[in-house]
Design a protein around this motif. Structure first.
Motif, short mmCIF file in Angstrom:
data_model
loop_
_atom_site.label_atom_id
_atom_site.label_comp_id
_atom_site.label_asym_id
_atom_site.label_seq_id
_atom_site.Cartn_x
_atom_site.Cartn_y
_atom_site.Cartn_z
N LEU A 6 36.54 40.72 43.06
CA LEU A 6 36.07 40.77 41.66
C LEU A 6 37.08 41.53 40.80
CD1 LEU A 6 32.24 41.54 42.07
CD2 LEU A 6 33.33 39.32 41.74
N SER A 9 40.14 39.27 40.25
CA SER A 9 39.96 38.15 39.31
C SER A 9 39.90 38.66 37.87
CB SER A 9 38.73 37.31 39.67
OG SER A 9 37.56 38.05 39.45
N VAL A 10 39.22 39.79 37.66
CA VAL A 10 39.14 40.30 36.29
C VAL A 10 40.51 40.82 35.83
CG1 VAL A 10 38.33 42.70 36.74
CG2 VAL A 10 37.65 41.52 34.67
N SER A 13 42.69 37.99 34.79
CA SER A 13 42.26 37.35 33.54
C SER A 13 42.78 38.13 32.32
CB SER A 13 40.74 37.21 33.48
OG SER A 13 40.14 38.46 33.21
N THR A 31 41.93 48.54 40.19
CA THR A 31 41.82 47.32 39.37
C THR A 31 43.15 47.10 38.63
OG1 THR A 31 39.53 48.01 39.04
CG2 THR A 31 40.27 46.09 37.79
N ASP A 118 34.62 45.47 37.54
CA ASP A 118 33.75 44.58 38.30
C ASP A 118 32.31 44.84 37.84
OD1 ASP A 118 32.34 46.52 40.27
OD2 ASP A 118 34.46 47.08 40.35
N GLY A 209 34.32 41.27 35.97
CA GLY A 209 34.45 40.38 37.12
C GLY A 209 33.08 40.22 37.77
N VAL A 214 34.60 35.43 35.21
CA VAL A 214 34.84 36.60 34.35
C VAL A 214 34.04 36.46 33.06
CG1 VAL A 214 36.59 37.88 33.05
CG2 VAL A 214 37.13 37.03 35.33
#
Ligand code: 5RP
Length: 220
Positions: A6, A9-10, A13, A31, A118, A209, A214
């Motif tokens: 998570l 992916s965030v 993005s 992150t 997340d 995330g 997202v």
């Protein structure tokens, strides 16, 4: 998806918000590590980045992203960082990685703060995550006494000296119903360098995330 997926992916993005001409501020943490790796692997060359910690500086170097120093920079388009907790008023607890002071300075200087988290970091009330404070070492007992008037249980974070030679206290079990008031109150105690409550300088955009992709939360 696990938490790290998570986070990744965030973080990736957030790259869509950045353009070649930008100088950005970059936070600290796991992150953000995904964000820097993503930026580096894309061979996406921004003008430069102001770093909030030595660990972030090392990553910038590894991925050949030019590090700039805050005093040499006139304008930062974005500050990108994670958070330990964030509420729906865009207020955050940060400082789990002990980099809160530089993070706060760079966030304040930046035009837009994009917070990448997340879904487990979203809360109604801040304070389940212990609230960090960077303090001057000689003020330890005095600050601890002053904090008793506010509430919560104060603990010294063990084996941590910040990049400014200071120590970190964490306040456990302080449920923060008025973050703005608490931030001002704690910041006004002599000896406190800064508190990891970001209410005076909130995020402008939250990217979350989630297992379903997202989610973007904008200020109205
Ligand atoms: C460091 C921070 C980080 O943003 C916060 O601790 C979140 O970290 P992670 O992305 O590793 O969950 O404030 O001082």
């Amino acid at each position: 998806m696990n938490v790290n997926q998570l986070k990744k992916s965030v973080a990736l993005s957030a790259i869509n918000y950045i353009s070649f001409s930008d100088v950005i501020g970059i936070g600290t943490g796991s992150t953000i590590k995904f964000f820097i790796e993503g930026l580096g692997k894309k061979n996406f060359f921004i003008k430069g980045a102001v770093s909030s910690s030595s660990s972030t500086s090392l990553l910038l170097k590894k991925y050949k992203i030019k590090e700039l120093y805050l005093n040499d920079v006139k304008f930062l388009s974005f500050y990108i960082d994670g958070a330990d907790e964030i509420n729906m008023f865009f207020e955050m607890i940060k400082g789990g990685g002990a980099a809160l002071t530089k993070e706060k300075i760079i966030a304040k200087k930046s035009k837009k703060f994009i917070c990448i988290v997340d879904e487990f970091k979203i809360v109604n009330t801040l304070g389940f995550f212990p609230l960090p404070l960077e303090i001057i070492p000689m003020s330890y007992k005095f600050v601890k006494c002053e904090l008793k008037k506010i509430g919560g249980n104060v603990k010294l974070r063990k084996n941590i000296i910040t990049e400014h030679g200071n120590i970190i206290l964490d306040i456990f079990n302080l449920y923060i119903y008025d973050p703005y008031y608490i931030e001002n109150k704690i910041n006004s105690i002599p000896g406190v360098v800064t508190v990891g409550l970001f209410s005076l300088r909130k995020a402008d955009l939250i990217l979350i995330g989630t297992k379903n992709g997202v989610k973007i939360i904008k200020k109205i």
